[in-house]
Design a protein around this motif. Structure first.
Motif, PDB file in Angstrom:
ATOM      1  N   VAL A 183       0.839  -1.210   0.000  1.00  0.00           N
ATOM      2  CA  VAL A 183       0.000   0.000   0.000  1.00  0.00           C
ATOM      3  C   VAL A 183       0.866   1.249   0.000  1.00  0.00           C
ATOM      4  N   GLY A 184       1.878   1.262   0.877  1.00  0.00           N
ATOM      5  CA  GLY A 184       2.765   2.429   0.928  1.00  0.00           C
ATOM      6  C   GLY A 184       3.494   2.655  -0.392  1.00  0.00           C
ATOM      7  N   LEU A 185       3.933   1.561  -1.020  1.00  0.00           N
ATOM      8  CA  LEU A 185       4.635   1.686  -2.298  1.00  0.00           C
ATOM      9  C   LEU A 185       3.707   2.200  -3.392  1.00  0.00           C
ATOM     10  N   VAL A 186       2.467   1.683  -3.441  1.00  0.00           N
ATOM     11  CA  VAL A 186       1.516   2.134  -4.454  1.00  0.00           C
ATOM     12  C   VAL A 186       1.189   3.616  -4.288  1.00  0.00           C
ATOM     13  N   LYS A 187       0.933   4.039  -3.052  1.00  0.00           N
ATOM     14  CA  LYS A 187       0.605   5.458  -2.819  1.00  0.00           C
ATOM     15  C   LYS A 187       1.778   6.360  -3.203  1.00  0.00           C
ATOM     16  N   ARG A 188       3.005   5.935  -2.836  1.00  0.00           N
ATOM     17  CA  ARG A 188       4.165   6.775  -3.168  1.00  0.00           C
ATOM     18  C   ARG A 188       4.359   6.882  -4.683  1.00  0.00           C
ATOM     19  N   LEU A 189       4.218   5.745  -5.399  1.00  0.00           N
ATOM     20  CA  LEU A 189       4.376   5.768  -6.851  1.00  0.00           C
ATOM     21  C   LEU A 189       3.291   6.624  -7.509  1.00  0.00           C
ATOM     22  N   CYS A 190       2.060   6.536  -6.995  1.00  0.00           N
ATOM     23  CA  CYS A 190       0.971   7.341  -7.568  1.00  0.00           C
ATOM     24  C   CYS A 190       1.225   8.832  -7.361  1.00  0.00           C
ATOM     25  N   ARG A 191       1.721   9.211  -6.166  1.00  0.00           N
ATOM     26  CA  ARG A 191       2.033  10.627  -5.924  1.00  0.00           C
ATOM     27  C   ARG A 191       3.166  11.096  -6.835  1.00  0.00           C
ATOM     28  N   GLU A 192       4.218  10.273  -6.970  1.00  0.00           N
ATOM     29  CA  GLU A 192       5.360  10.675  -7.793  1.00  0.00           C
ATOM     30  C   GLU A 192       4.973  10.806  -9.264  1.00  0.00           C
ATOM     31  N   GLN A 193       4.084   9.912  -9.746  1.00  0.00           N
ATOM     32  CA  GLN A 193       3.725   9.919 -11.173  1.00  0.00           C
ATOM     33  C   GLN A 193       2.419  10.654 -11.457  1.00  0.00           C
TER      34      GLN A 193
END
Length: 403
Positions: free
Chosen positions: A367-377
């Motif tokens: 979950v943390g990885l998905v949220k971070r990738l979505c914010r970055e992209q």
């Protein structure tokens, strides 16, 4: 009326079904053929294609077969096929019903049409899905040549196999969806019961608060009256006693208000969960209704691009793909790191326009990885209530609003 003799030496046709070696051609302009004039090889397809079970049942009852009222559809079909080859009163009723049922199709085909015209009429009707009327009209047409009869019979025969196969797949999908819908209804009923219980507790607390407020007012009034009516001696003690009681009531009131606040928050959370379940139920019911009416794919809310689904249960991935394909949604799948490597997530998030993940079946790391990738992209994401098919279906059909 000239009759079409039946041949006793059938040969297997292109579909594997035995066809007459050669059906006699009728003279152009002669009367249309009746069922007993047509080789028995074709009776099964004519009865099964050109009459419904209800229409065939009425014909047999009218012909004096009272037990046809309760006979199965398969038994009715067998009786109709046997009846088509006879020349009695019941066979005439059957032939008359076919002519009346498909009168408009018969009138559209000229008596003097040649083979090319007849083939053109059949092809046009077949392409637009108008099968039953033209099939009977051409099979009983006096000018239909053997080659045309063989070709249209083969097409109808193969079409029945295709329709049967598609129906079995639709029935299997419908059964799975009905089970999912029943489970969703059970969850919704349990949630509604919890909401009713919380609402009853809230009403009881509100009544208790009103009682405490009334006692507080009475205590304050009693203390004031005591101060006015009592002599100086001992008045101070009574005032202090009344004040202590008032403070006690005030503390109880504050505690009750805090309890009500907690219950209100729990009630709001339960209401949100109930609304989510209702939306999922509505999405499932809409899908079932659409499949029941036509069996065709349902148009969904237009998605802005591919959807990435992270986490969930792998044994449901095939069902997720089927739902997405049925709604023309381009679906990408990743199990959140159980078997698929998390190193694939950056590329998958880059391909997707929206990311979905079920909060009850995904690791905190994923979950943390998905949220971070979505914010970055700069990609949007939507947490789903559960890993079930209903939550996914509600999301891609727009039950949670545009993604």
């Amino acid at each position: 009326m000239p009759s079409l003799p039946r041949l006793t030496s059938p040969q297997p046709g292109p579909s594997g079904v035995f066809l007459p070696l050669q059906a006699p051609a009728a003279k152009a302009g002669s009367q249309r053929l009746r069922t007993w004039d047509i080789p028995t090889t074709f009776h099964c397809s004519i009865i099964g294609t050109c009459l419904t079970a209800g229409e065939l049942r009425q014909i047999l009852v009218k012909a004096g077969q009272e037990d046809a009222r309760t006979a199965t559809d398969h038994a009715l079909h067998g009786r109709g096929v046997r009846l088509a080859g006879q020349r009695d009163h019941a066979a005439k009723l059957l032939n008359k019903a076919l002519d009346k049922r498909h009168e408009s199709a018969i009138k559209r085909i000229p008596r003097q049409a040649d083979e090319a015209a007849l083939r053109s009429i059949w092809r046009e009707s077949f392409d637009r899905g108008d099968i039953a009327g033209p099939y009977w009209a051409l099979m009983s047409h006096p000018g239909s040549p053997q080659a045309l009869i063989r070709d249209i019979f083969g097409e109808v025969h193969m079409l029945s196999h295709l329709v049967g196969s598609a129906s079995r797949l639709d029935i299997a999908r419908l059964t799975r969806l009905e089970k999912d819908l029943a489970l969703a209804h059970e969850k919704s009923e349990r949630q509604e019961q919890r909401l009713r219980t919380a609402a009853d507790e809230r009403v009881a607390l509100q009544q208790r608060i009103r009682q405490l407020e009334e006692k507080l007012v009475q205590a304050q009034a009693s203390a004031a009256a005591s101060r006015q009516a009592s002599p100086a001696t001992g008045a101070t003690d009574r005032v202090e006693t009344g004040s202590n009681r008032a403070n006690t009531f005030a503390e109880q009131l504050v505690a009750a208000e805090e309890t009500i606040g907690g219950l209100q928050r729990a009630l709001d959370h339960s209401q949100d969960l109930s609304n989510a379940l209702l939306r999922e139920n509505e999405a499932l019911e809409a899908m079932l209704a659409e499949r029941t009416r036509s069996g065709e794919r349902q148009d969904a809310v237009a998605m802005p691009g591919p959807v990435l689904y992270v986490g969930g249960r792998r044994n449901l991935f095939d069902h997720l793909r089927a739902c997405a394909e049925n709604r023309r949604v381009d679906l990408l799948l990743h199990d959140g790191g159980m078997e698929d490597s998390t190193t694939l997530l950056p590329a998958l998030v880059g391909q997707a326009a929206t990311v979905l993940f079920p909060v009850d079946h995904i690791s905190h790391t994923a979950v943390g990885l998905v949220k971070r990738l979505c914010r970055e992209q700069g990609k949007s994401y939507l947490p789903l209530r559960s890993a079930g098919l209903a939550s996914f279906l509600a999301a891609i059909t727009g039950a949670y609003g545009r993604l």
